[in-house]
Write a protein that holds these residues in place. Structure first.
Motif, PDB file in Angstrom:
ATOM      1  N   HIS A  16      27.314 -15.939 -12.345  1.00 23.90           N
ATOM      2  CA  HIS A  16      27.787 -16.924 -13.326  1.00 23.90           C
ATOM      3  C   HIS A  16      28.724 -17.935 -12.687  1.00 23.90           C
ATOM      4  O   HIS A  16      29.444 -17.586 -11.751  1.00 23.90           O
ATOM      5  CB  HIS A  16      28.560 -16.216 -14.452  1.00 23.90           C
ATOM      6  N   ASP A  19      32.485 -16.746 -11.508  1.00 22.20           N
ATOM      7  CA  ASP A  19      32.575 -15.430 -10.840  1.00 22.20           C
ATOM      8  C   ASP A  19      33.228 -15.557  -9.471  1.00 22.20           C
ATOM      9  O   ASP A  19      34.120 -14.787  -9.107  1.00 22.20           O
ATOM     10  CB  ASP A  19      31.177 -14.820 -10.620  1.00 22.20           C
ATOM     11  N   HIS A 131      25.789  -9.220 -12.905  1.00 17.90           N
ATOM     12  CA  HIS A 131      26.374  -9.079 -11.569  1.00 17.90           C
ATOM     13  C   HIS A 131      25.611  -8.025 -10.778  1.00 17.90           C
ATOM     14  O   HIS A 131      25.285  -8.228  -9.604  1.00 17.90           O
ATOM     15  CB  HIS A 131      27.842  -8.654 -11.643  1.00 17.90           C
TER      16      HIS A 131
HETATM   17 ZN   LIG Z   1      30.195 -13.056 -14.296  1.00 14.26          ZN
END
Ligand SMILES: [Zn+2]
Length: 240
Positions: A16, A19, A131
C-alpha cells in the motif's frame, strides 16, 4: 550482509501507499543520501484506505499515488511504479509474481526490500493479508522467477528482459524476527515528513510523532543502540 558501498540500486516493494514510510523511510533516506538509486513498486492504490466516507472511492487511487510520490520526494526517491492491484484483495498469484519479476528485471536491484510473508501475532496490523501476499510473491519473484530464464519466458522472449539475481532481501517491519537495526535518528524528521505527506491516512492521527518515536526508540533499545536513538528493524536474507 552486503556493505552499502557494494549497492548501486535498491527496489522497495510494498502493498500500500504509506507502508514503506511507516517501515523503512528513515533507512531509505540514508541510502539515497549515500548516492544509491532507490525505486518504489507499490502493488495497490490503497483504495480501501482512509476513513472519510464522504470521499468517493474512485478519487482515492490518484490521491494516494500523489501522496506517495510526495512522500518519496522527502527521502530522495523519484522513481515510483504503481501496479494498480485492488486494495484488500491481493493474493500471491502467478500474475503478481510475473509483474514483480518484470519490475525486478527492469530495475536490476542489488538489494530488495519487501514485507514479511509471515503473520505477526503480536501486531496483526503489520501482517495485513495484502502485506503477507506481497511478501510471498516478492520472495518468489526474487527466487526463482527473476533469475530463471525459463520462468515466465515471455519476459525474456517478448519483452527482452534478461534474468536478474537479487543478492540480498531486507524484510521490513518485522519486530519479532528482526536481526538488523538501522539507526535513523538523523533522518527521522524526513520520515515524519514523508508520513505527513500521506494526509488522507495520517491527517487524523493525533500524536503521530510521539507514537512513532516511542516505537522506534523501543526498536533501538531492542537492537542494543544507545539511549535516545531511533531505529527501523529488518530481517536480512542472503539471496545470492
Ligand atoms: Zn499496508
Amino acid at each position: 550482509m552486503l556493505d552499502d558501498s557494494e549497492i548501486q540500486r535498491i527496489l522497495v516493494i510494498a502493498a500500500h501507499p504509506d507502508d514503506v514510510d511507516f517501515s523503512a523511510a528513515g533507512t531509505i533516506a540514508l541510502w539515497t543520501d549515500a548516492g544509491i538509486e532507490v525505486t518504489y513498486c507499490i502493488v495497490t492504490d490503497g483504495d480501501a484506505g482512509g476513513n472519510d466516507l464522504s470521499v468517493g472511492r474512485a478519487e482515492i487511487p490518484p490521491l494516494r499515488r500523489a501522496e506517495q510520490t510526495a512522500a518519496a520526494k522527502q527521502v530522495g526517491v523519484h522513481d515510483l511504479r504503481f501496479l494498480g492491484y485492488p486494495d484488500g484483495r491481493v493474493e500471491a498469484t502467478l500474475a503478481l509474481r510475473q509483474d514483480l519479476a518484470r519490475v525486478i528485471r527492469q530495475v536490476r536491484p542489488d538489494r530488495l526490500v519487501c514485507p514479511s510473508p509471515e503473520r505477526n501475532y503480536a501486531r496483526l496490523g503489520i501482517s495485513h493479508p495484502d502485506h503477507r501476499a506481497v511478501g510471498s510473491a516478492a520472495l518468489d519473484a526474487v527466487y526463482p522467477d527473476a533469475r530463471n530464464p525459463f520462468a515466465f519466458p515471455e519476459l525474456l522472449d517478448g519483452e527482452g528482459l534478461e534474468p536478474w539475481t537479487v543478492r540480498e532481501v531486507w524484510l521490513a517491519g518485522v519486530p519479532a524476527t528482526a536481526d538488523h537495526y538501522v539507526d535513523i535518528t538523523g533522518t527521522f524528521p524526513r520520515k515524519l515528513a514523508a508520513l505527513r505527506a500521506h494526509a488522507s491516512q495520517t491527517g487524523h492521527m493525533e500524536g503521530l510523532e510521539e507514537s512513532l518515536r516511542g516505537r522506534l526508540a523501543r526498536a533501538a533499545a531492542a537492537g542494543g543502540l544507545p539511549e535516545g536513538r531511533l531505529a527501523e528493524t529488518f530481517q536480512v536474507l542472503d539471496t545470492a
